[in-house]
Design a protein around this motif. Structure first.
Motif, PDB file in Angstrom:
ATOM      1  N   SER A  58       5.604   3.540   5.392  1.00 23.78           N
ATOM      2  CA  SER A  58       5.811   2.993   6.730  1.00 23.78           C
ATOM      3  C   SER A  58       6.562   1.672   6.648  1.00 23.78           C
ATOM      4  CB  SER A  58       4.457   2.759   7.413  1.00 23.78           C
ATOM      5  OG  SER A  58       3.795   1.655   6.805  1.00 23.78           O
ATOM      6  N   ASP A  59       7.006   1.214   7.796  1.00 28.00           N
ATOM      7  CA  ASP A  59       7.437  -0.176   7.898  1.00 28.00           C
ATOM      8  C   ASP A  59       6.202  -1.066   7.907  1.00 28.00           C
ATOM      9  OD1 ASP A  59      10.278   0.246   8.114  1.00 28.00           O
ATOM     10  OD2 ASP A  59       9.919   1.023  10.146  1.00 28.00           O
ATOM     11  N   LEU A  60       6.385  -2.374   7.838  1.00 29.29           N
ATOM     12  CA  LEU A  60       5.259  -3.299   7.882  1.00 29.29           C
ATOM     13  C   LEU A  60       4.623  -3.242   9.272  1.00 29.29           C
ATOM     14  CD1 LEU A  60       3.851  -5.355   6.033  1.00 29.29           C
ATOM     15  CD2 LEU A  60       5.289  -7.135   7.060  1.00 29.29           C
ATOM     16  N   VAL A  61       3.301  -2.996   9.301  1.00 26.04           N
ATOM     17  CA  VAL A  61       2.585  -2.782  10.561  1.00 26.04           C
ATOM     18  C   VAL A  61       1.507  -3.843  10.730  1.00 26.04           C
ATOM     19  CG1 VAL A  61       1.161  -1.168  11.869  1.00 26.04           C
ATOM     20  CG2 VAL A  61       2.986  -0.301  10.375  1.00 26.04           C
ATOM     21  N   PRO A  62       1.417  -4.509  11.889  1.00 28.60           N
ATOM     22  CA  PRO A  62       0.336  -5.482  12.127  1.00 28.60           C
ATOM     23  C   PRO A  62      -1.034  -4.805  12.042  1.00 28.60           C
ATOM     24  CG  PRO A  62       2.046  -5.688  13.795  1.00 28.60           C
ATOM     25  CD  PRO A  62       2.340  -4.427  13.032  1.00 28.60           C
ATOM     26  N   CYS A  63      -1.974  -5.396  11.311  1.00 30.01           N
ATOM     27  CA  CYS A  63      -3.321  -4.842  11.160  1.00 30.01           C
ATOM     28  C   CYS A  63      -4.340  -5.979  11.148  1.00 30.01           C
ATOM     29  CB  CYS A  63      -3.452  -4.047   9.870  1.00 30.01           C
ATOM     30  SG  CYS A  63      -2.471  -2.529   9.835  1.00 30.01           S
ATOM     31  N   LEU A  64      -5.484  -5.752  11.764  1.00 32.43           N
ATOM     32  CA  LEU A  64      -6.504  -6.790  11.877  1.00 32.43           C
ATOM     33  C   LEU A  64      -7.407  -6.867  10.655  1.00 32.43           C
ATOM     34  CD1 LEU A  64      -7.588  -6.265  15.606  1.00 32.43           C
ATOM     35  CD2 LEU A  64      -6.036  -8.000  14.676  1.00 32.43           C
ATOM     36  N   SER A  65      -7.574  -5.767   9.937  1.00 34.41           N
ATOM     37  CA  SER A  65      -8.494  -5.741   8.795  1.00 34.41           C
ATOM     38  C   SER A  65      -8.135  -4.574   7.897  1.00 34.41           C
ATOM     39  CB  SER A  65      -9.940  -5.596   9.278  1.00 34.41           C
ATOM     40  OG  SER A  65     -10.154  -4.303   9.821  1.00 34.41           O
TER      41      SER A  65
ATOM     42  N   SER B  39       6.593  -2.246  -0.111  1.00 33.07           N
ATOM     43  CA  SER B  39       7.441  -3.366   0.307  1.00 33.07           C
ATOM     44  C   SER B  39       8.837  -3.278  -0.314  1.00 33.07           C
ATOM     45  CB  SER B  39       6.785  -4.699  -0.087  1.00 33.07           C
ATOM     46  OG  SER B  39       6.575  -4.763  -1.490  1.00 33.07           O
ATOM     47  N   SER B  40       8.978  -2.526  -1.405  1.00 31.41           N
ATOM     48  CA  SER B  40      10.288  -2.363  -2.050  1.00 31.41           C
ATOM     49  C   SER B  40      11.146  -1.315  -1.341  1.00 31.41           C
ATOM     50  CB  SER B  40      10.107  -1.941  -3.515  1.00 31.41           C
ATOM     51  OG  SER B  40       9.389  -2.921  -4.232  1.00 31.41           O
ATOM     52  N   PHE B  41      10.510  -0.408  -0.597  1.00 28.16           N
ATOM     53  CA  PHE B  41      11.251   0.630   0.137  1.00 28.16           C
ATOM     54  C   PHE B  41      10.481   1.001   1.402  1.00 28.16           C
ATOM     55  CE2 PHE B  41       8.287   2.616  -2.614  1.00 28.16           C
ATOM     56  CZ  PHE B  41       8.696   2.458  -3.923  1.00 28.16           C
ATOM     57  N   PRO B  42      10.390   0.072   2.358  1.00 28.46           N
ATOM     58  CA  PRO B  42       9.658   0.353   3.607  1.00 28.46           C
ATOM     59  C   PRO B  42      10.365   1.410   4.453  1.00 28.46           C
ATOM     60  CG  PRO B  42      10.862  -1.702   3.811  1.00 28.46           C
ATOM     61  CD  PRO B  42      10.991  -1.275   2.374  1.00 28.46           C
ATOM     62  N   GLY B  43       9.576   2.183   5.201  1.00 28.07           N
ATOM     63  CA  GLY B  43      10.146   3.169   6.118  1.00 28.07           C
ATOM     64  C   GLY B  43      10.984   4.227   5.444  1.00 28.07           C
TER      65      GLY B  43
END
Length: 295
Positions: A172-179, A264-268
């Motif tokens: 995935s791409d970087l996704v906001p997460c709470l925990s 993080s090296s190949f998001p999405g």
């Protein structure tokens, strides 16, 4: 042959042909054990979390028996027996179908408290520590999430067939997460959407997050934000013909875990029938470890 109402009428016995559960369609073995809306809800509430969409009860039984999965076979046998018990209670005692009672009855027969909902009482410690192949015709999708600094996460999935061959891998791409727990939960939703878009229809998802697995199995008992989020994901199962979700130890989820940690090296990204080169050795190790023993 089961003494269902269709069979009884074919023998000249005058009975109400309607299903004792829904009262709408004619009672047949296929309907009373699979197609009735109330029964389909029971199958989905079971420890298998399965949405049944096959052409006949015979097809389902053959598919499960050919899987050579003792857990699935026992689950199927127990649920068919308990559903027939419930049918007789409806016919002879006018008792409505109660999914909660069905879960309690299955739990009593197989010795698993409903509040635990592990697959037929097999404790976590006894689960295999290596990746296992899915049954033929099914796709196993291992899912994982990795938290990053700043309250965000990457997700990853790896889909493989019964031979251990990679069908697809995605990040995935970087996704906001709470925990971390919610990250694993969001990863499951993302994996369901991706699996549907990739065209997989008979799927088994595996997660190494025990809280996520227990939360999914015990949705009816939870009122937290976490359980509410999971409940919203239930609608996604209708994208599949058959879907189940299991817990697997992290050692059996190594490929997805590593893919998430390096996302993080190949998001999405999406790989079809392959994984990044640095994960090939892990995939090969899973294939070798999952070869059925020679008897």
């Amino acid at each position: 042959m089961l003494p269902i109402r269709r069979s009884l009428r074919s023998r000249g016995i005058e009975v109400d042909p309607g299903c004792p559960f829904c009262g709408i369609d004619e009672e047949s073995s296929h309907h009373i054990l699979m197609l009735c809306p109330a029964v389909q809800a029971a199958w989905f509430a079971s420890s298998m979390s399965v949405r049944v969409a096959v052409s006949s009860l015979h097809d389902l039984m053959i598919a499960v028996l050919e899987s050579d999965d003792d857990i699935m076979i026992t689950q199927l046998q127990t649920w068919l027996y308990v559903l027939w018990e419930a049918r007789n209670a409806a016919v002879f005692h006018a008792k409505p179908l109660d999914i909660g009672n069905l879960l309690q009855r299955v739990g009593a027969l197989v010795g698993v408290p409903v509040s635990v909902q592990q697959p037929l009482g097999r404790p976590v410690a006894a689960l295999p520590s290596v990746w296992k192949r899915p049954r033929q015709g099914a796709t196993k999708i291992n899912v994982d999430a990795t938290m990053q600094e700043g309250g965000a996460a990457f997700f990853a999935l790896v889909a493989r067939n019964f031979r251990g061959e990679v069908l697809a891998a995605t990040t995935s791409d970087l996704v906001p997460c709470l925990s971390p727990k919610l990250a694993e939960t969001q990863a499951l939703q993302w994996a369901m959407i991706m699996a549907s878009e990739l065209g997989f229809r008979t799927v088994c998802f595996e997660t190494d997050c025990l809280q996520l697995y227990n939360g999914w199995k015990n949705l009816d008992h939870g009122v937290s934000y976490f359980s509410t989020v999971l409940a919203n994901y239930r609608t996604l199962v209708w994208h599949f013909n058959s879907v189940s979700i299991y817990f697997v130890r992290r050692t059996g989820n190594k490929v997805a875990d590593n893919l998430a940690r390096h996302a993080s090296s190949f998001p999405g990204s999406v790989w079809i029938e392959e994984v990044p080169p640095e994960l090939v050795s892990l995939v090969l190790a899973d294939v070798l470890a999952s070869i059925p023993p020679i008897v």
